[in-house]
Design a protein around this motif. Structure first.
Motif, PDB file in Angstrom:
ATOM      1  N   ARG A  66       0.830  -1.206   0.000  1.00  8.77           N
ATOM      2  CA  ARG A  66       0.000   0.000   0.000  1.00  8.77           C
ATOM      3  C   ARG A  66       0.866   1.259   0.000  1.00  8.77           C
ATOM      4  O   ARG A  66       0.538   2.242  -0.670  1.00  8.77           O
ATOM      5  CB  ARG A  66      -0.923  -0.016   1.219  1.00  8.77           C
ATOM      6  CG  ARG A  66      -1.865   1.176   1.293  1.00  8.77           C
ATOM      7  CD  ARG A  66      -2.973   0.934   2.306  1.00  8.77           C
ATOM      8  NE  ARG A  66      -3.757   2.123   2.558  1.00  8.77           N
ATOM      9  CZ  ARG A  66      -4.830   2.165   3.340  1.00  8.77           C
ATOM     10  NH1 ARG A  66      -5.238   1.067   3.963  1.00  8.77           N
ATOM     11  NH2 ARG A  66      -5.499   3.288   3.531  1.00  8.77           N
ATOM     12  N   ASP A 134      -8.611  -7.035   9.140  1.00 10.09           N
ATOM     13  CA  ASP A 134      -9.248  -6.229   8.098  1.00 10.09           C
ATOM     14  C   ASP A 134      -9.774  -4.908   8.668  1.00 10.09           C
ATOM     15  O   ASP A 134      -9.644  -3.850   8.047  1.00 10.09           O
ATOM     16  CB  ASP A 134     -10.391  -7.010   7.451  1.00 10.09           C
ATOM     17  CG  ASP A 134      -9.900  -8.167   6.585  1.00 10.09           C
ATOM     18  OD1 ASP A 134      -8.715  -8.144   6.200  1.00 10.09           O
ATOM     19  OD2 ASP A 134     -10.694  -9.082   6.310  1.00 10.09           O
ATOM     20  N   LYS A 138      -8.010  -1.497   7.565  1.00 12.50           N
ATOM     21  CA  LYS A 138      -8.870  -0.693   6.682  1.00 12.50           C
ATOM     22  C   LYS A 138      -9.595   0.442   7.404  1.00 12.50           C
ATOM     23  O   LYS A 138      -9.982   1.430   6.786  1.00 12.50           O
ATOM     24  CB  LYS A 138      -9.893  -1.601   5.992  1.00 12.50           C
ATOM     25  CG  LYS A 138      -9.242  -2.582   5.017  1.00 12.50           C
ATOM     26  CD  LYS A 138     -10.257  -3.575   4.472  1.00 12.50           C
ATOM     27  CE  LYS A 138      -9.574  -4.614   3.578  1.00 12.50           C
ATOM     28  NZ  LYS A 138     -10.498  -5.666   3.126  1.00 12.50           N
ATOM     29  N   GLU A 139      -9.777   0.300   8.748  1.00 11.28           N
ATOM     30  CA  GLU A 139     -10.615   1.268   9.443  1.00 11.28           C
ATOM     31  C   GLU A 139      -9.887   2.052  10.532  1.00 11.28           C
ATOM     32  O   GLU A 139     -10.331   3.134  10.898  1.00 11.28           O
ATOM     33  CB  GLU A 139     -11.811   0.547  10.083  1.00 11.28           C
ATOM     34  CG  GLU A 139     -12.569  -0.324   9.122  1.00 11.28           C
ATOM     35  CD  GLU A 139     -14.045   0.040   9.050  1.00 11.28           C
ATOM     36  OE1 GLU A 139     -14.475   0.914   9.788  1.00 11.28           O
ATOM     37  OE2 GLU A 139     -14.731  -0.579   8.226  1.00 11.28           O
TER      38      GLU A 139
END
Length: 488
Positions: A66, A134, A138-139
């Motif tokens: 990323r 996840d 992601k959060e």
């Protein structure tokens, strides 16, 4: 508008931040106190042997991907990755070890052979760990720790109870064999606290371990440092070594620049990736956001006693990464966190990079890296270092059934006093501040100074926490806050 940005330190977080800030068109200069870049991830070479001096585990490859995607790049543009199999071994006795393979099915089989019914429990545990991973990636971890509201999402609300339980309790509910428990508790040690003090939600580290696997850059972790340096230089960043910052100048409650060798270097923004507590000592007292008492009351991740050893022969019965859990885990943990002192019988970690990377040692020889976790701030002397080297090398010989002491060409030690001298590390800590419940997200030291405008921080003492992937994320978060301040 183009800004002049000064970055203190050249560790992962600093180099990552320099890339993001330069990408936005700013004039960025990185100042490193040591003669080489990389911070705690420096490289050491001697007599044909090569060692990574700091991080040696490449986990969470998706975070690296990323990072490079943000620059339309891939890790493979800069370095080659090798997935290790076994990822590591955990030794419990003489030639008695459990190998953690590179896929979950084989790991489940290994568990089942030790404790009947544990393979299904492990599958469920890792499914939950993946769900948490996840959510975390992601959060949560890409949020700057500005407000507690960052933690409140539809998905995290469902996991709220996991922030108040502990990983140790969760694991012990499902697994009875002490060996399996220790293997499952091991990954959270990267977060810097005892499993009993680490919130249940952090079991996502078990998914990083068993789900994503353990990797090795072809010629060592310094490959990643070089890649960040190359990217930074491509983007126009200037990097200066042997440049120890003596003071941060504040004018009208605004960072105006730094002083190096008595010379004032003007800057629109100062970003420090150096040790947070040390950075604040570069300020006059009235400009410091955190007191001595604040730092004294934090829970810090361990320091370490490291040995870099060159052997004139190949070492047998060992894997690239190896953990030695043949002594009491709890007693050693207590010596780190509860009653800080040198452990009577230490657990230790050994890394033989030349098992994977043939350039790490001359032909027919081996490079070895040994690590004993220690409480930060304890006594450090050459005599103690030698005493503990003898302890672990004797156990290593016994556990792997071979003699290696007489095959040592050289060894170099590195401990608390060196962490202080080389990295200005508070109490000689090696991994920053632990990720306990009260030291998570918005409860960690802030990326943006609360007292000085245009002064920012990045790295393992701030958000999101210890480790190489979090350091890359921290650099991005700091850069985003700086860019946001330009627009406001």
């Amino acid at each position: 508008m183009k800004k002049t940005i000064t970055i203190i330190g050249s560790g992962f977080s600093s180099l990552a931040a320099s890339c993001y800030l330069a990408q936005q068109g700013n004039q960025v200069t990185v100042y490193e106190k040591n003669h080489s870049i990389g911070g705690r991830a420096r490289q050491f070479k001697k007599d044909g042997f090569t060692f990574d001096m700091g991080p040696s585990w490449y986990w969470m490859p998706d975070v690296f991907e990323r990072f490079f995607q943000d620059f339309n790049k891939k890790p493979s543009d800069y370095y080659e990755l090798i997935k290790l199999n076994p990822a590591y071994r955990v030794y419990f006795g003489v030639n008695d070890f459990i190998a953690i393979c590179d896929n979950l099915e084989e790991i489940k089989n290994a568990f089942e052979n030790i404790e009947k019914g544990s393979s299904k429990k492990l599958e469920n545990f890792i499914d939950q760990a993946k769900s948490n991973y996840d959510i975390a990636i992601k959060e949560l971890v890409y949020r700057p720790g500005v407000s507690p509201l960052e933690l409140i999402t539809a998905k995290t609300a469902l996991k709220l109870n996991q922030f108040f339980g502990s990983i140790s309790i969760d694991i012990r509910k499902e697994f009875k064999n002490e060996r399996l428990i220790q293997i499952l508790e091991f990954p959270v040690l990267f977060l810097g606290a005892k499993p009993t003090k680490t919130p249940s939600f952090y079991n996502f580290m078990n998914y990083a371990d068993f789900g994503l696997g353990t990797w090795h850059p072809k010629t060592g972790m310094f490959d990643v440092v070089r890649s960040l340096e190359s990217l930074a230089l491509e983007l126009g960043v200037i990097i200066k070594t042997n440049a120890s910052v003596e003071k941060i100048i504040v004018e009208d409650k605004t960072a105006a620049g730094i002083v190096i060798n008595g010379e004032f270097i003007k800057s629109d923004v100062v970003l420090s990736g150096a040790d947070y507590q040390h950075t604040e000592t570069l300020l006059e007292k009235e400009h410091r956001a955190y007191s001595d008492t604040y730092w004294e009351n934090r829970i810090f991740a361990p320091s370490s006693l490291l040995f870099f050893v060159g052997f004139n022969k190949k070492i047998e019965n060992i894997s690239h990464h190896a953990l030695f859990f043949d002594v009491d885990f709890d007693k050693h943990a207590n010596a780190i966190y509860d009653t800080p002192n040198w452990p009577e019988e230490p657990l230790f970690y050994a890394n033989f990079p030349s098992k994977t990377d043939l350039t790490a040692a001359p032909d027919g020889m081996e490079s070895g890296f040994f690590l004993i976790p220690l409480a930060p701030g304890i006594e450090d002397s050459q005599a103690l270092r030698e005493e503990y080297f003898e302890k672990i090398i004797s156990r290593f010989e016994n556990l792997t059934q071979q003699e290696i002491r007489n095959n040592i060409i050289f060894k170099r030690s590195f401990c608390k006093n060196d962490f202080v001298a080389d990295y200005n590390a508070y109490k000689g800590n090696a991994y920053g501040m632990a990720n306990t419940l009260l030291q998570t997200a918005f409860l960690r030291p802030k990326l943006k100074s609360k007292k000085v405008k245009n002064l920012y921080f990045t790295g393992q003492l701030t958000v999101p926490g210890p480790g190489v992937p979090p350091a890359l994320i921290s650099g991005k978060l700091a850069a985003e806050l700086i860019q946001k301040s330009f627009r406001s």
